[in-house]
Design a protein around this motif. Structure first.
Motif, PDB file in Angstrom:
ATOM      1  N   SER A  28       0.814  -1.223   0.000  1.00  0.00           N
ATOM      2  CA  SER A  28       0.000   0.000   0.000  1.00  0.00           C
ATOM      3  C   SER A  28       0.842   1.265   0.000  1.00  0.00           C
ATOM      4  N   GLY A  29       2.182   1.132   0.008  1.00  0.00           N
ATOM      5  CA  GLY A  29       3.044   2.300  -0.108  1.00  0.00           C
ATOM      6  C   GLY A  29       3.407   2.956   1.202  1.00  0.00           C
ATOM      7  N   GLN A  30       3.287   2.245   2.301  1.00  0.00           N
ATOM      8  CA  GLN A  30       3.600   2.834   3.597  1.00  0.00           C
ATOM      9  C   GLN A  30       5.081   3.156   3.753  1.00  0.00           C
ATOM     10  N   TYR A  31       5.936   2.452   3.020  1.00  0.00           N
ATOM     11  CA  TYR A  31       7.378   2.642   3.158  1.00  0.00           C
ATOM     12  C   TYR A  31       7.992   3.336   1.952  1.00  0.00           C
ATOM     13  N   ASP A  32       7.190   3.995   1.125  1.00  0.00           N
ATOM     14  CA  ASP A  32       7.716   4.636  -0.078  1.00  0.00           C
ATOM     15  C   ASP A  32       8.581   5.849   0.240  1.00  0.00           C
ATOM     16  N   ASP A  33       8.131   6.712   1.119  1.00  0.00           N
ATOM     17  CA  ASP A  33       8.859   7.951   1.420  1.00  0.00           C
ATOM     18  C   ASP A  33       9.178   7.992   2.912  1.00  0.00           C
ATOM     19  N   LEU A  34      10.357   7.527   3.275  1.00  0.00           N
ATOM     20  CA  LEU A  34      10.720   7.479   4.685  1.00  0.00           C
ATOM     21  C   LEU A  34      11.300   8.798   5.184  1.00  0.00           C
ATOM     22  N   ASP A  35      11.875   9.611   4.289  1.00  0.00           N
ATOM     23  CA  ASP A  35      12.504  10.856   4.717  1.00  0.00           C
ATOM     24  C   ASP A  35      11.559  12.047   4.678  1.00  0.00           C
ATOM     25  N   GLY A  36      10.545  12.018   3.854  1.00  0.00           N
ATOM     26  CA  GLY A  36       9.639  13.158   3.706  1.00  0.00           C
ATOM     27  C   GLY A  36       8.962  13.591   4.989  1.00  0.00           C
ATOM     28  N   PRO A  37       8.309  12.694   5.724  1.00  0.00           N
ATOM     29  CA  PRO A  37       7.660  13.118   6.961  1.00  0.00           C
ATOM     30  C   PRO A  37       8.643  13.639   8.005  1.00  0.00           C
ATOM     31  N   ALA A  38       9.841  13.084   8.047  1.00  0.00           N
ATOM     32  CA  ALA A  38      10.825  13.550   9.021  1.00  0.00           C
ATOM     33  C   ALA A  38      11.288  14.965   8.691  1.00  0.00           C
ATOM     34  N   HIS A  39      11.414  15.286   7.419  1.00  0.00           N
ATOM     35  CA  HIS A  39      11.852  16.616   7.028  1.00  0.00           C
ATOM     36  C   HIS A  39      10.705  17.626   7.078  1.00  0.00           C
ATOM     37  N   SER A  40       9.486  17.174   6.881  1.00  0.00           N
ATOM     38  CA  SER A  40       8.359  18.107   6.873  1.00  0.00           C
ATOM     39  C   SER A  40       8.098  18.689   8.260  1.00  0.00           C
ATOM     40  N   VAL A  41       8.546  18.020   9.301  1.00  0.00           N
ATOM     41  CA  VAL A  41       8.369  18.529  10.656  1.00  0.00           C
ATOM     42  C   VAL A  41       9.203  19.797  10.853  1.00  0.00           C
TER      43      VAL A  41
END
Length: 72
Positions: A28-41
């Motif tokens: 379902s794509g849960q592991y597609d973007d691992l860095d995006g949420p960390a940088h968006s904070v």
């Protein structure tokens, strides 16, 4: 010994469920973007260009001598 007849199939069922959930998450794509949420904070959603910080950096601050001396 009779407890093993229940515990082993229960453990295998739990492992099978965990494997199913893992593969569902990958598909379902849960592991597609691992860095995006960390940088968006780190960035403000309201000001994506950080204009407030840029304006503050460009505006000259008065020298330290021009400020009022501290009062005792």
């Amino acid at each position: 010994m009779p407890a093993l007849y229940i515990m082993i199939p229960a453990a295998l069922l739990i492992v099978a469920i965990a494997i199913y959930i893992f593969f569902w998450a990958v598909d379902s794509g849960q592991y597609d973007d691992l860095d995006g949420p960390a940088h968006s904070v780190l960035f403000d959603d309201q000001d994506p260009n950080h204009l407030a910080a840029i304006d503050k950096a460009k505006s000259p601050e008065p020298p330290a001598a021009a400020k009022d001396p501290p009062h005792a």
